[in-house]
Design an enzyme around this catalytic site. Structure first.
Site, PDB file in Angstrom:
ATOM      1  N   HIS A  20      35.209  -0.399 -65.670  1.00  0.00           N
ATOM      2  CA  HIS A  20      35.546  -0.835 -67.216  1.00  0.00           C
ATOM      3  C   HIS A  20      36.700  -0.101 -67.957  1.00  0.00           C
ATOM      4  O   HIS A  20      37.085   1.099 -67.320  1.00  0.00           O
ATOM      5  CB  HIS A  20      34.236  -0.814 -67.688  1.00  0.00           C
ATOM      6  N   SER A  59      29.672  -2.453 -75.814  1.00  0.00           N
ATOM      7  CA  SER A  59      28.647  -3.072 -74.727  1.00  0.00           C
ATOM      8  C   SER A  59      29.544  -4.240 -73.993  1.00  0.00           C
ATOM      9  O   SER A  59      30.598  -4.532 -74.508  1.00  0.00           O
ATOM     10  CB  SER A  59      27.628  -3.477 -75.208  1.00  0.00           C
ATOM     11  N   LYS A  60      28.932  -4.144 -72.738  1.00  0.00           N
ATOM     12  CA  LYS A  60      29.804  -5.082 -71.903  1.00  0.00           C
ATOM     13  C   LYS A  60      29.963  -6.562 -72.592  1.00  0.00           C
ATOM     14  O   LYS A  60      30.703  -7.229 -72.034  1.00  0.00           O
ATOM     15  CB  LYS A  60      29.382  -5.164 -70.524  1.00  0.00           C
ATOM     16  N   ARG A  61      29.083  -6.691 -73.302  1.00  0.00           N
ATOM     17  CA  ARG A  61      28.800  -8.214 -74.165  1.00  0.00           C
ATOM     18  C   ARG A  61      30.072  -8.499 -75.147  1.00  0.00           C
ATOM     19  O   ARG A  61      30.113  -9.477 -75.792  1.00  0.00           O
ATOM     20  CB  ARG A  61      27.459  -8.602 -74.559  1.00  0.00           C
ATOM     21  N   ASP A  62      30.527  -7.165 -75.605  1.00  0.00           N
ATOM     22  CA  ASP A  62      31.465  -7.413 -76.719  1.00  0.00           C
ATOM     23  C   ASP A  62      32.467  -8.239 -76.162  1.00  0.00           C
ATOM     24  O   ASP A  62      33.080  -8.132 -75.282  1.00  0.00           O
ATOM     25  CB  ASP A  62      31.921  -6.094 -77.085  1.00  0.00           C
TER      26      ASP A  62
END
Ligand code: GLU
Length: 528
Positions: A19, A264-267
């Site tokens: 990431h 977060s990975k959802r951003d």
């Protein structure tokens, strides 16, 4: 003594994707290694066997290679026409270094810096529960086996209990450290427990394996996320126990979202590095943007080359506050890079997205036509993956979107304007419509900055001559040019956006223009 040649490393665990945060850590180590003229080592921390996978390793290697973070030592890997890795300090996979950890663990046991712990996982869990219940400020191992006698140990061994190996932390000692980013920091060891170095079976845990490797690989500087700051304290003590000097440490702050919270990975916009690649983000732009997550090139310049970054990079200049991830700025950066390429480069880079979207073999058959087509969008895209969607009107008759349909209905006379315009275009020597052979029309690469420059000896009407004829036509007909262009563009492309109208007419060619101008308004009227 710290090894005189600067040696830096990135030490990912292959337990997931690469990431932004990981890529940034790798980049800062890489940049400092290159700046100092040292080596950049890639070490794979794969001791968490349940969570490590080969797929994840491949993603990490490919992600780093894509960003151009080439490693001098580490796993061997080929990407495009380059090979990375190798080196004299391997193996670079921790699971291949178990003998080495065992030998160092023996040394620490012998010197009393480590001890065997026979506590069961159940007991450890109970201790923790009790600490939580009484709201103890200290959560962790209670040192139960820290001072066992030889007889007690022998009794546990007879029961066949395989021990964990723990590091004996100094009790209540203030450790003063210098962090290259945080400056001088003091930490009391009271808050840190005797942590597990090696599990039964001989697999080491992170803090121990990391020190053995940093020592063996002669690492001089460690740049990593601030979540490892307290690990750094533990690691310093292991170095000291081994009579060695620890590397310089730099702990970089977190990457935050726009609101200043934890990313977060959802951003929106946060993806694994390879997903950026697969969605058409230019690698130079992603590189440049990641570099700025916590570090600044100069007060007035955000776009810089890799070499410029390497020249300017100083880890001391990484900010202490968290860096905010701004997806709009990343997209802006992508557009900036795309605009700097030649049209040929744009076409070559876009091939991966165009080939599957275009009619079979189209790109190879008419490269000049497609060079013209993509040139018209060079100023208008941020991601390469946008191109097929933007260009689709060229090969498929578009259904006008809502805004375009509105423009087609806005003026009562629009249908008449379009049909008269079709008659005008019929009289001009427009290039034939794609996919016919357009001959020398397609030698005309039209960069937005060179409007019509090469058009003079073209046997077709060029965007400039089309424009002149169109302006004369609207003047004679008494139509406001500004009113006229919107329904025409809507009929030809199905949208209100896109390249200049005369570029559109030129690219689309005679037959498609006539068909659309004569047909689209009828269809739009009939649906209202
Ligand atoms: N494997 C650790 C991680 O991925 C490395 C930390 C370090 O750089 O020491 O977080």
């Amino acid at each position: 003594m710290i090894h005189p040649t600067p040696r830096l490393r990135f030490a990912p665990s292959p337990t997931g994707n690469l990431h932004l945060g990981g890529a940034r850590t790798a980049m800062y180590n890489w940049a400092l290694a290159r700046h100092l003229g040292g080596a950049f080592v890639l070490r794979i921390e794969d001791t968490d066997r349940a969570r490590s996978s080969d797929a994840s390793l491949q993603v990490i290697l490919e992600g780093l290679a894509w960003l151009g973070l080439d490693w001098d030592e580490g796993p061997e890997f080929r990407y495009r026409d380059r090979t990375f890795g190798g080196g004299d300090y391997g193996p670079y996979y921790q699971m291949q270094r178990l003998d080495r950890y065992a030998a160092v663990a023996e040394r620490l046991l012998a010197s009393g810096h480590a001890y065997r712990c026979y506590c069961s996982p159940e007991r450890i869990a109970e201790v923790r529960e009790r600490q939580k219940a009484r709201k103890s400020p200290f959560l962790g191992y209670d040192g139960h086996c820290r001072d066992l006698t030889d007889d007690q140990r022998a009794a546990f061994e007879r029961q066949g209990i395989e021990p964990n190996l723990r590091f004996r932390m100094p009790k209540d000692e203030v450790v003063k450290v210098h962090d290259l980013i945080r400056g001088e920091v003091e930490v009391n060891t009271k808050q840190l427990d005797d942590w597990v170095m090696v599990r039964p079976g001989g697999v080491p845990l992170y803090n121990f394996a990391c020190v053995v490797d940093d020592l063996d690989m002669k690492i001089t500087h460690v740049v990593r996320g601030e979540e490892h700051f307290l690990n750094g304290i533990k690691q310093r003590l292991v170095f000291a126990a081994l009579g060695a000097e620890c590397p310089h440490y730099a702990h970089i702050p977190l990457i935050l979202n726009q609101k200043g919270g934890k990313l977060s990975k959802r951003d929106p916009g946060v993806m694994s590095v390879l997903e950026y690649r697969d969605r058409g983000y230019p690698e130079e732009a992603v590189f440049n943007y990641i570099a700025l997550l916590g570090w600044g090139f100069s007060g007035d310049r955000d776009v810089f080359t890799r070499d410029e970054m390497v020249d300017a990079f100083a880890v001391e200049n990484v900010g202490k506050a968290g860096a905010k991830f701004d997806v709009d700025k990343l997209h802006w950066m992508c557009g900036e890079y795309i605009r700097r390429w030649s049209v040929d480069e744009l076409l070559a880079r876009a091939e991966r997205w165009l080939v599957p979207a275009l009619p079979d073999g189209a790109l190879a058959a008419q490269p000049a036509f497609w060079r013209n087509a993509v040139a018209c969008y060079q100023e208008r895209i941020q991601l390469l993956a946008e191109l097929p969607g933007k260009l689709a009107w060229l090969w498929a008759r578009p259904e006008p979107d809502d805004a375009a349909a509105k423009n087609l209905r806005k003026h009562a006379d629009a249908a008449q304007w379009l049909s008269a315009y079709a008659d005008l275009l019929e009289s001009l020597p427009l290039p034939p419509s794609y996919p016919a052979d357009r001959g020398d029309a397609d030698q005309l690469v039209r960069l937005p900055s060179q409007k019509d420059a090469p058009g003079a000896d073209c046997r077709w009407a060029t965007p400039a001559t089309i424009e002149a004829a169109t302006r004369a036509h609207t003047e004679t007909a008494g139509i406001k040019f500004g009113h006229f262009v919107h329904p025409v563009r809507a009929a030809l492309t199905g949208t209100n956006k896109g390249p200049g109208l005369f570029d559109v007419v030129f690219l689309l060619g005679k037959q498609h223009c006539l068909d659309r101008l004569r047909d689209v308004p009828n269809r739009v009227q009939s649906t209202t």
